[in-house]
Design a protein around this motif. Structure first.
Motif, mmCIF file in Angstrom:
data_model
loop_
_atom_site.group_PDB
_atom_site.id
_atom_site.type_symbol
_atom_site.label_atom_id
_atom_site.label_comp_id
_atom_site.label_asym_id
_atom_site.label_seq_id
_atom_site.Cartn_x
_atom_site.Cartn_y
_atom_site.Cartn_z
ATOM 1 N N TRP A 170 0.913 -1.061 -0.033
ATOM 2 C CA TRP A 170 -0.003 0.147 0.004
ATOM 3 C C TRP A 170 1.044 1.247 -0.059
ATOM 4 O O TRP A 170 2.037 1.305 0.786
ATOM 5 C CB TRP A 170 -0.921 -0.044 1.250
ATOM 6 N N ASN A 171 0.492 2.228 -0.760
ATOM 7 C CA ASN A 171 1.366 3.546 -1.119
ATOM 8 C C ASN A 171 1.877 4.292 0.433
ATOM 9 O O ASN A 171 2.440 5.067 0.275
ATOM 10 C CB ASN A 171 0.957 4.198 -2.025
ATOM 11 N N VAL A 172 0.930 4.033 1.464
ATOM 12 C CA VAL A 172 1.110 4.561 2.631
ATOM 13 C C VAL A 172 2.649 4.579 3.147
ATOM 14 O O VAL A 172 3.322 5.460 3.776
ATOM 15 C CB VAL A 172 0.135 4.534 3.662
ATOM 16 N N HIS A 173 2.973 3.228 2.753
ATOM 17 C CA HIS A 173 4.702 2.950 3.348
ATOM 18 C C HIS A 173 5.509 3.665 2.401
ATOM 19 O O HIS A 173 6.459 4.246 3.076
ATOM 20 C CB HIS A 173 4.522 1.481 3.365
ATOM 21 N N ASP A 174 5.395 3.460 0.879
ATOM 22 C CA ASP A 174 6.269 4.386 0.078
ATOM 23 C C ASP A 174 6.536 5.871 0.374
ATOM 24 O O ASP A 174 7.319 6.570 0.099
ATOM 25 C CB ASP A 174 5.563 4.212 -1.038
ATOM 26 N N ALA A 175 5.439 6.575 1.182
ATOM 27 C CA ALA A 175 5.447 7.873 1.252
ATOM 28 C C ALA A 175 6.710 8.397 2.395
ATOM 29 O O ALA A 175 7.217 9.253 2.248
ATOM 30 C CB ALA A 175 4.014 8.129 1.939
ATOM 31 N N PHE A 176 6.835 7.388 3.313
ATOM 32 C CA PHE A 176 8.212 7.666 4.206
ATOM 33 C C PHE A 176 9.627 7.779 3.305
ATOM 34 O O PHE A 176 10.305 8.247 3.793
ATOM 35 C CB PHE A 176 8.291 6.557 5.204
ATOM 36 N N ALA A 177 9.656 7.295 2.202
ATOM 37 C CA ALA A 177 10.738 7.169 1.259
ATOM 38 C C ALA A 177 10.926 8.553 0.564
ATOM 39 O O ALA A 177 12.068 8.980 0.103
ATOM 40 C CB ALA A 177 10.986 6.048 0.387
ATOM 41 N N GLN A 178 9.733 9.281 0.590
ATOM 42 C CA GLN A 178 9.617 10.292 -0.314
ATOM 43 C C GLN A 178 8.647 11.565 0.538
ATOM 44 O O GLN A 178 7.755 11.680 0.208
ATOM 45 C CB GLN A 178 9.034 10.191 -1.683
ATOM 46 N N PRO A 179 9.398 11.991 1.651
ATOM 47 C CA PRO A 179 8.754 12.845 2.529
ATOM 48 C C PRO A 179 8.129 14.169 1.899
ATOM 49 O O PRO A 179 8.762 14.925 0.861
ATOM 50 C CB PRO A 179 9.716 13.196 3.432
ATOM 51 N N ALA A 199 -1.297 9.327 -1.023
ATOM 52 C CA ALA A 199 -0.654 9.240 0.371
ATOM 53 C C ALA A 199 0.575 10.326 0.410
ATOM 54 O O ALA A 199 1.207 10.536 -0.699
ATOM 55 C CB ALA A 199 -0.095 7.985 0.588
ATOM 56 N N ARG A 200 0.687 10.870 1.562
ATOM 57 C CA ARG A 200 1.692 11.946 2.068
ATOM 58 C C ARG A 200 1.989 11.980 3.418
ATOM 59 O O ARG A 200 1.501 11.801 4.263
ATOM 60 C CB ARG A 200 1.612 13.246 1.697
ATOM 61 N N THR A 201 3.563 12.277 3.632
ATOM 62 C CA THR A 201 3.961 12.376 5.141
ATOM 63 C C THR A 201 3.675 13.474 5.606
ATOM 64 O O THR A 201 3.484 14.425 4.829
ATOM 65 C CB THR A 201 5.635 12.056 5.153
#
Length: 265
Positions: A170-179, A199-201
């Motif tokens: 799920w893309n909520v996890h990928d958001a941490f790699a691209q703050p 999703a976004r941090t």
């Protein structure tokens, strides 16, 4: 602040030392807010306090009729109801829905118009289901880097994990790699339903170099048929079913047998 002074005789002060975000002392008629809060968060806390002062009987009645089994649950419910009031006060239903539709649900544009945070906009968008005046049925979620869900709200049929972490695809996890960057994803659940997800941090500081920073990912999404109404769907082929990412609720309960990211049998 001016309204609380005029209507209730309450003085608002800021505290840089205490560990409470908001504290109201009815004896001294003083409301103390933490200096760690941003301006937008302070305004939200003021609106929350207005609800507790002016609608106590309504909250008491709603909580009584709900028939909760513990005082702790009643307290959590009271906070949730007062938070909903605060969001509605800062983003009035009809005018907010109209602007959201005009702006094609552009969260950053709505932040500017209503002077609230990214997370507050996402949460408010997930509550626009008034009969006869409905917005897009969104889900809203806030997740930490370990996958723990600390906020969830859904007007859609999207399923959230109740125990353990969320799906790693799920893309909520990928958001941490691209703050700070808004990520887009077309995702399909095991029941066959397809969702358009963004999703976004978001980050919060504890007010010092040695203090830990709180980092979360905020997710917002809807079923794929609503996606053309969103500014975020520009340039994405929503009809390409093969491009949808197969996600699940969590690895412990997911029905997908051949997922390369499975953590449990």
């Amino acid at each position: 602040i001016d309204y609380l002074q005029r209507a209730h005789g309450i003085v608002v002060s800021l505290d840089a030392e205490g560990d409470r975000l908001r504290h109201f002392d009815p004896a001294s008629q003083r409301l103390t807010l933490s200096k760690l809060l941003s301006l937008k968060q302070r305004v939200f806390q003021l609106a929350h306090q207005i609800c507790l002062l002016e609608h106590k009987e309504l909250l008491d009645d709603m909580i009584r009729r709900a028939g909760f089994s513990s005082h702790e649950t009643e307290a959590v419910c009271r906070v949730g109801l007062a938070n909903y009031f605060a969001g509605a006060l800062l983003m009035p239903y009809s005018s907010f829905l109209k602007k959201a539709q005009q702006e094609k649900y552009d969260i950053e544009r709505l932040q500017i118009i209503f002077n609230v945070s990214f997370e507050q906009i996402c949460h408010r968008l997930s509550t626009l289901q008034r009969p006869g005046e409905k917005g897009i049925p969104f889900y809203f979620v806030r997740v930490d880097a370990a996958g723990n869900i600390s906020k969830r709200q859904s007007a859609s049929s999207f399923h959230f994990a109740r125990v353990g972490g969320a799906c790693p695809l799920w893309n909520v996890h990928d958001a941490f790699a691209q703050p700070g960057k808004i990520l887009r994803q077309v995702a399909q659940m095991p029941d066959g339903k397809t969702y358009f997800c963004i999703a976004r941090t978001v980050s919060r500081t504890e007010g010092g170099f040695l203090m830990p920073q709180k980092n979360f990912a905020v997710g917002l999404g809807c079923e794929i048929q609503h996606a053309p109404q969103l500014i975020y769907s520009v340039g994405i082929d929503l009809n390409d079913k093969a491009a949808a990412v197969p996600i699940g609720v969590s690895c412990r309960v997911c029905e997908r047998e051949h997922c390369p990211q499975r953590a449990f049998p």
